[in-house]
Design a protein around this motif. Structure first.
Motif, PDB file in Angstrom:
ATOM      1  N   ALA A   1      35.716  20.926  42.554  1.00 13.55           N
ATOM      2  CA  ALA A   1      36.964  20.915  41.774  1.00 13.55           C
ATOM      3  C   ALA A   1      37.214  22.239  41.066  1.00 13.55           C
ATOM      4  CB  ALA A   1      36.942  19.775  40.754  1.00 13.55           C
ATOM      5  N   ARG A   2      36.181  23.086  41.014  1.00 15.81           N
ATOM      6  CA  ARG A   2      36.372  24.422  40.441  1.00 15.81           C
ATOM      7  C   ARG A   2      37.346  25.265  41.262  1.00 15.81           C
ATOM      8  NH1 ARG A   2      29.878  25.528  40.014  1.00 15.81           N
ATOM      9  NH2 ARG A   2      29.527  24.913  37.844  1.00 15.81           N
ATOM     10  N   TYR A   3      37.517  24.934  42.532  1.00 10.33           N
ATOM     11  CA  TYR A   3      38.170  25.858  43.460  1.00 10.33           C
ATOM     12  C   TYR A   3      39.452  25.337  44.113  1.00 10.33           C
ATOM     13  CZ  TYR A   3      33.328  27.384  43.025  1.00 10.33           C
ATOM     14  OH  TYR A   3      32.104  27.748  42.524  1.00 10.33           O
ATOM     15  N   ILE A   4      39.831  24.097  43.822  1.00 12.19           N
ATOM     16  CA  ILE A   4      40.944  23.515  44.591  1.00 12.19           C
ATOM     17  C   ILE A   4      42.294  23.622  43.884  1.00 12.19           C
ATOM     18  CG2 ILE A   4      39.426  21.934  45.820  1.00 12.19           C
ATOM     19  CD1 ILE A   4      40.321  19.701  43.966  1.00 12.19           C
ATOM     20  N   GLY A   5      42.299  23.947  42.569  1.00  8.87           N
ATOM     21  CA  GLY A   5      43.573  24.041  41.860  1.00  8.87           C
ATOM     22  C   GLY A   5      44.254  22.686  41.760  1.00  8.87           C
ATOM     23  N   GLY A   6      45.563  22.705  41.523  1.00  8.90           N
ATOM     24  CA  GLY A   6      46.334  21.464  41.476  1.00  8.90           C
ATOM     25  C   GLY A   6      46.209  20.687  40.181  1.00  8.90           C
ATOM     26  N   GLU A   7      45.652  21.292  39.137  1.00 10.04           N
ATOM     27  CA  GLU A   7      45.476  20.574  37.884  1.00 10.04           C
ATOM     28  C   GLU A   7      46.824  20.342  37.185  1.00 10.04           C
ATOM     29  OE1 GLU A   7      42.224  23.905  37.684  1.00 10.04           O
ATOM     30  OE2 GLU A   7      44.215  23.664  38.558  1.00 10.04           O
ATOM     31  N   VAL A   8      46.829  19.370  36.267  1.00 12.42           N
ATOM     32  CA  VAL A   8      48.020  19.083  35.470  1.00 12.42           C
ATOM     33  C   VAL A   8      48.427  20.337  34.690  1.00 12.42           C
ATOM     34  CG1 VAL A   8      48.916  17.749  33.513  1.00 12.42           C
ATOM     35  CG2 VAL A   8      47.494  16.634  35.247  1.00 12.42           C
ATOM     36  N   ASN A   9      49.717  20.639  34.714  1.00 10.18           N
ATOM     37  CA  ASN A   9      50.344  21.771  34.011  1.00 10.18           C
ATOM     38  C   ASN A   9      50.110  23.125  34.680  1.00 10.18           C
ATOM     39  OD1 ASN A   9      51.387  20.033  32.055  1.00 10.18           O
ATOM     40  ND2 ASN A   9      49.682  20.356  30.647  1.00 10.18           N
ATOM     41  N   SER A  10      49.426  23.190  35.810  1.00 12.16           N
ATOM     42  CA  SER A  10      49.337  24.478  36.507  1.00 12.16           C
ATOM     43  C   SER A  10      50.711  24.809  37.082  1.00 12.16           C
ATOM     44  CB  SER A  10      48.260  24.458  37.592  1.00 12.16           C
ATOM     45  OG  SER A  10      48.325  23.315  38.388  1.00 12.16           O
ATOM     46  N   VAL A  11      50.990  26.091  37.212  1.00  9.79           N
ATOM     47  CA  VAL A  11      52.347  26.557  37.533  1.00  9.79           C
ATOM     48  C   VAL A  11      52.449  26.954  39.004  1.00  9.79           C
ATOM     49  CG1 VAL A  11      54.107  28.301  37.034  1.00  9.79           C
ATOM     50  CG2 VAL A  11      52.708  27.358  35.178  1.00  9.79           C
ATOM     51  N   TYR A  12      53.487  26.437  39.656  1.00  9.47           N
ATOM     52  CA  TYR A  12      53.741  26.768  41.066  1.00  9.47           C
ATOM     53  C   TYR A  12      55.137  27.349  41.208  1.00  9.47           C
ATOM     54  CZ  TYR A  12      49.480  24.303  41.949  1.00  9.47           C
ATOM     55  OH  TYR A  12      48.155  23.945  41.936  1.00  9.47           O
ATOM     56  N   LYS A  13      55.214  28.457  41.951  1.00 10.62           N
ATOM     57  CA  LYS A  13      56.493  29.110  42.201  1.00 10.62           C
ATOM     58  C   LYS A  13      56.595  29.480  43.669  1.00 10.62           C
ATOM     59  CE  LYS A  13      56.949  31.139  37.545  1.00 10.62           C
ATOM     60  NZ  LYS A  13      57.302  32.355  36.777  1.00 10.62           N
ATOM     61  N   ASP A  14      57.811  29.777  44.090  1.00  9.28           N
ATOM     62  CA  ASP A  14      58.033  30.298  45.437  1.00  9.28           C
ATOM     63  C   ASP A  14      57.691  31.775  45.425  1.00  9.28           C
ATOM     64  OD1 ASP A  14      58.890  31.168  47.885  1.00  9.28           O
ATOM     65  OD2 ASP A  14      61.015  30.707  47.554  1.00  9.28           O
ATOM     66  N   LYS A  15      56.645  32.146  46.160  1.00 13.13           N
ATOM     67  CA  LYS A  15      56.200  33.544  46.105  1.00 13.13           C
ATOM     68  C   LYS A  15      57.272  34.520  46.601  1.00 13.13           C
ATOM     69  CE  LYS A  15      53.841  33.626  50.607  1.00 13.13           C
ATOM     70  NZ  LYS A  15      52.543  33.819  51.291  1.00 13.13           N
ATOM     71  N   GLU A  16      58.186  34.030  47.417  1.00 11.02           N
ATOM     72  CA  GLU A  16      59.242  34.902  47.938  1.00 11.02           C
ATOM     73  C   GLU A  16      60.320  35.179  46.892  1.00 11.02           C
ATOM     74  OE1 GLU A  16      58.746  36.282  50.734  1.00 11.02           O
ATOM     75  OE2 GLU A  16      57.034  35.017  51.279  1.00 11.02           O
ATOM     76  N   SER A  17      60.340  34.376  45.821  1.00  7.91           N
ATOM     77  CA  SER A  17      61.397  34.538  44.812  1.00  7.91           C
ATOM     78  C   SER A  17      60.925  35.306  43.581  1.00  7.91           C
ATOM     79  CB  SER A  17      61.926  33.164  44.383  1.00  7.91           C
ATOM     80  OG  SER A  17      60.921  32.444  43.686  1.00  7.91           O
ATOM     81  N   VAL A  18      59.689  35.784  43.592  1.00  6.44           N
ATOM     82  CA  VAL A  18      59.185  36.565  42.456  1.00  6.44           C
ATOM     83  C   VAL A  18      58.953  38.005  42.899  1.00  6.44           C
ATOM     84  CG1 VAL A  18      58.124  34.573  41.338  1.00  6.44           C
ATOM     85  CG2 VAL A  18      56.759  35.969  42.903  1.00  6.44           C
ATOM     86  N   ASP A  19      58.971  38.908  41.940  1.00 12.40           N
ATOM     87  CA  ASP A  19      58.749  40.330  42.221  1.00 12.40           C
ATOM     88  C   ASP A  19      57.300  40.741  41.998  1.00 12.40           C
ATOM     89  OD1 ASP A  19      61.530  40.965  42.725  1.00 12.40           O
ATOM     90  OD2 ASP A  19      61.834  40.703  40.577  1.00 12.40           O
ATOM     91  N   ILE A  20      56.604  40.002  41.138  1.00 14.42           N
ATOM     92  CA  ILE A  20      55.232  40.370  40.775  1.00 14.42           C
ATOM     93  C   ILE A  20      54.331  39.148  40.860  1.00 14.42           C
ATOM     94  CG2 ILE A  20      53.734  41.127  38.872  1.00 14.42           C
ATOM     95  CD1 ILE A  20      56.041  42.849  37.877  1.00 14.42           C
ATOM     96  N   ARG A  21      53.209  39.320  41.550  1.00 13.31           N
ATOM     97  CA  ARG A  21      52.183  38.278  41.575  1.00 13.31           C
ATOM     98  C   ARG A  21      50.968  38.807  40.815  1.00 13.31           C
ATOM     99  NH1 ARG A  21      51.206  35.554  47.243  1.00 13.31           N
ATOM    100  NH2 ARG A  21      50.315  33.999  45.839  1.00 13.31           N
ATOM    101  N   PHE A  22      50.565  38.039  39.821  1.00 17.36           N
ATOM    102  CA  PHE A  22      49.488  38.463  38.911  1.00 17.36           C
ATOM    103  C   PHE A  22      48.326  37.485  39.015  1.00 17.36           C
ATOM    104  CE2 PHE A  22      47.133  39.388  35.150  1.00 17.36           C
ATOM    105  CZ  PHE A  22      47.515  40.642  34.691  1.00 17.36           C
ATOM    106  N   ALA A  23      47.146  37.972  39.383  1.00 19.54           N
ATOM    107  CA  ALA A  23      45.937  37.148  39.429  1.00 19.54           C
ATOM    108  C   ALA A  23      45.184  37.338  38.115  1.00 19.54           C
ATOM    109  CB  ALA A  23      45.060  37.559  40.606  1.00 19.54           C
ATOM    110  N   MET A  24      45.169  36.305  37.289  1.00 16.53           N
ATOM    111  CA  MET A  24      44.521  36.360  35.980  1.00 16.53           C
ATOM    112  C   MET A  24      43.075  35.883  36.130  1.00 16.53           C
ATOM    113  SD  MET A  24      44.756  36.912  32.722  1.00 16.53           S
ATOM    114  CE  MET A  24      46.519  36.991  32.450  1.00 16.53           C
ATOM    115  N   CYS A  25      42.134  36.789  35.916  1.00 17.52           N
ATOM    116  CA  CYS A  25      40.733  36.510  36.231  1.00 17.52           C
ATOM    117  C   CYS A  25      39.852  36.459  34.994  1.00 17.52           C
ATOM    118  CB  CYS A  25      40.214  37.580  37.199  1.00 17.52           C
ATOM    119  SG  CYS A  25      38.452  37.453  37.526  1.00 17.52           S
ATOM    120  N   PHE A  26      38.990  35.457  34.956  1.00 14.33           N
ATOM    121  CA  PHE A  26      37.908  35.402  33.987  1.00 14.33           C
ATOM    122  C   PHE A  26      36.614  35.494  34.794  1.00 14.33           C
ATOM    123  CE2 PHE A  26      34.928  33.974  30.888  1.00 14.33           C
ATOM    124  CZ  PHE A  26      35.509  34.191  29.643  1.00 14.33           C
TER     125      PHE A  26
END
Length: 621
Positions: free
Chosen positions: A18-43
């Motif tokens: 479950a660490r790797y599958i995503g899909g949690e409540v309140n996670s944000v999904y967008k159409d990647k084609e409709s954004v100008d910047i994709r940001f990977a926030m890493c810890f």
């Protein structure tokens, strides 16, 4: 439906998929084609640690409020998946889209502690991003670092394109706009870095050079690009009510370290403890309004389903509206199955009264952090606690029904003597004695006093940044003195003693105050297999010592000498507001065991008055 980056066969073989599958409540999904910047926030640590970090939650929420940005989350794969990804050549991916990090525009890494440095190289390697920033092209994301460790970014300078010095709410919007403009017109990667270097708070390490003197100390540090500034000024949010806050934080599928709603009540600290980096770099003190916090409490509980609220700050007792906030939380939520957690409280009558209402006294323990056993040492570190205050607080707690106390101290502080070390178990014994002074029929069984000592590490931008450290053997000898003294105490059966790993302390000391030359040690340690160095069972000191030997970097140079007051430090080009002159004055006061009043009692002229709106305004209370 999203396609997972890992197939079922791999997910079945690894710990906590479950660490790797995503899909949690309140996670944000967008159409990647409709954004100008994709940001990977890493810890750069395991999911359970990273998902508990408030700063990451704040930036994730803030970035995703922009229609043109999609921010996703990335964490260090645990050692089982790390091995498989390397064997199967699976690229590191973001949780939301499950797409490779290398396809993103930015890889933002929050750097919270020095012992995660090899994990940063793991992130880069698994992403297919060159370690050296100078080897990257537009095919690679812009790698940007933030967090407390960037107040000395030099050990990591080779690995990052940018460092963001300060609080994230201030100039990220401008950085994104500059990036969009340069990409739109087909500008080069170097053009973007030059434009970024002109933004306040942004440091581009490739645009600076360092020269060294014969004794190994820094001779000069200077920009070699006209766009780079000689001084980088930290960025500060002054009005806490004008910035966004994550009212719908992501809710993990699995239990994480901080599994609760977190209310950030204030930033900064008035106390001025001389060992504490956070107390200096996060000045001035700034509060959120109690009305806004009440609103956040409702909205966050509703959006997450959490059953606990925690107050976040460096010193919650100093929040001016604490009484009103806590009474509101107790009245509104405690009867609805919501627990209230109150960390960072001083043990006084109000705090004990509150804790009695929100905790099960028979199960809970109280935490005191005297930091030093003797009064002289508490004056040296400017702790602002007397033995009378400690015993009075413990006594009130015992009379209120508590019988378990945790005590935290440091060994290896500047000017420490054997007498100071032995004062630690003596103080623990006095606290136990205070418990047994209560009539037997009023006690809650036997008392348990658990004492822990960590070894002091001098950090940049503290009055102790000039201090020397010790060898591994010397630290162990200090702990042995304390352990032996515990065995001599009258109430020894009620006392327990633990101490921190000395080997980790030595390494953390080098990484905390190191310069660019330390970067090659980090690289070599990673090559030798070092990873998750903050995890005791995975830390391999032998490999780190081999890395120092292989690279010819001397631990003693960084740890075993007291620095002269005129030495140039690797971090001197950063302006945190607190002046070096003030830190020198505090270092001299420490040597003389002189106490400096806290900021509300008296302004000591530390320098942060240039940011109006905090506790300090133009040098006056």
């Amino acid at each position: 439906m999203r396609k997972l980056a890992l197939n079922d066969e791999i997910l079945m073989k690894i710990e906590k998929p479950a660490r790797y599958i995503g899909g949690e409540v309140n996670s944000v999904y967008k159409d990647k084609e409709s954004v100008d910047i994709r940001f990977a926030m890493c810890f750069p640590d395991v999911y359970e640690i990273g998902m508990s970090h408030l700063g990451m939650k704040i930036l994730y929420d803030m970035f995703n409020r922009r229609d043109d940005v999609w921010c996703e989350r990335v964490f260090s794969p645990w050692i089982d998946l790390d091995k498989m990804m390397k064997e199967e050549k699976i690229p590191l991916f973001a949780l939301e889209s499950q797409e490779p990090v290398r396809d993103f525009d930015f890889l933002g890494i929050t750097i919270q502690y020095e012992m995660c440095y090899t994990n940063i190289l793991q992130i880069l390697e698994l992403s297919g991003i060159p370690f050296d920033a100078t080897d990257r092209t537009w095919e690679d994301p812009i790698v940007i670092g933030g967090g407390p460790c960037v107040y000395n970014p030099e050990p990591l300078a080779d690995f990052f394109d940018l460092f963001y010095i300060g609080e994230g709410e201030t100039v990220y919007d401008r950085l994104f706009d500059v990036y969009k403009e340069i990409r739109r017109r087909g500008g080069s990667r170097k053009e973007f870095l030059e434009a970024a270097a002109e933004i306040e708070g942004i440091y581009v390490p490739a645009f600076y050079e360092v020269t060294y003197q014969e004794d190994g100390t820094i001779q000069d540090f200077y920009p070699v690009n006209v766009h780079a500034k000689p001084v980088i000024t930290k960025q500060v949010v002054m009005n806490m009510d004008e910035i966004t806050y994550p009212e719908k934080p992501v809710v993990p599928f699995i239990k994480v370290t901080q599994d609760r709603v977190v209310l950030e009540i204030m930033r900064g600290c008035i106390r001025g403890c001389r060992f504490c980096q956070a107390g200096m770099i996060y000045r001035p003190t700034r509060e959120r309004s109690v009305e806004q916090l009440k609103k956040y409490a409702y909205s966050m509980l509703k959006s997450t389903g959490h059953e606990e609220i925690s107050l976040s700050s460096l010193s919650s007792s100093d929040y001016s509206q604490l009484k009103e906030l806590v009474e509101f939380l107790i009245e509104e939520f405690q009867g609805k199955g919501i627990n209230i957690s109150l960390p960072s409280l001083r043990i006084d009558a109000f705090s004990l009264d509150v804790m009695e209402k929100v905790q099960d006294i028979r199960k809970s323990s109280l935490t005191f952090a005297p930091e030093a056993g003797s009064q002289r040492m508490r004056n040296v570190i400017n702790k602002g606690l007397t033995e009378e205050m400690i015993l009075e607080g413990a006594g009130e707690a015992f009379e209120g029904g508590w019988n378990k106390v945790k005590l935290y101290f440091m060994l290896g502080l500047p000017s420490e003597t054997e007498e100071d070390m032995k004062a630690i178990p003596e103080l623990a014994d006095k606290i136990a004695r205070r418990y047994y002074e209560i009539p037997k029929d009023q006690r809650n069984g036997k008392c348990q006093i658990t004492t822990s000592t960590s070894f002091f590490i001098p950090k940049p931008f503290t009055p102790f940044q000039w201090a020397k450290m010790y060898t591994n053997e010397e630290y162990i000898a200090k702990a042995a003195v304390v352990k032996h003294a515990f065995q001599e105490q009258l109430n020894r059966k009620s006392l327990k003693y633990h101490w921190h790993d000395a080997e980790v302390t030595v390494l953390e000391g080098v990484l905390a105050r190191g310069d660019r030359r330390v970067g090659r040690v980090i690289r070599e340690a990673y090559r030798l297999g070092c990873l998750y160095d903050s995890w005791g069972d995975l830390f391999d000191n032998d490999k780190w010592m081999q890395a120092f030997e292989d690279t010819g970097v001397d631990i003693g140079f960084y740890n075993l000498r007291e620095r002269s007051l005129d030495e140039t430090f690797p971090w001197d080009f950063i302006d945190i507001g607190v002046t070096k002159q003030f830190l020198k004055k505090e270092w001299e006061r420490a040597v003389n065991a002189q106490v400096t009043p806290n900021c509300r009692m008296q302004c000591s002229g530390c320098g942060v008055a240039k940011w109006k709106g905090g506790v300090c305004i133009e040098g006056k209370n």
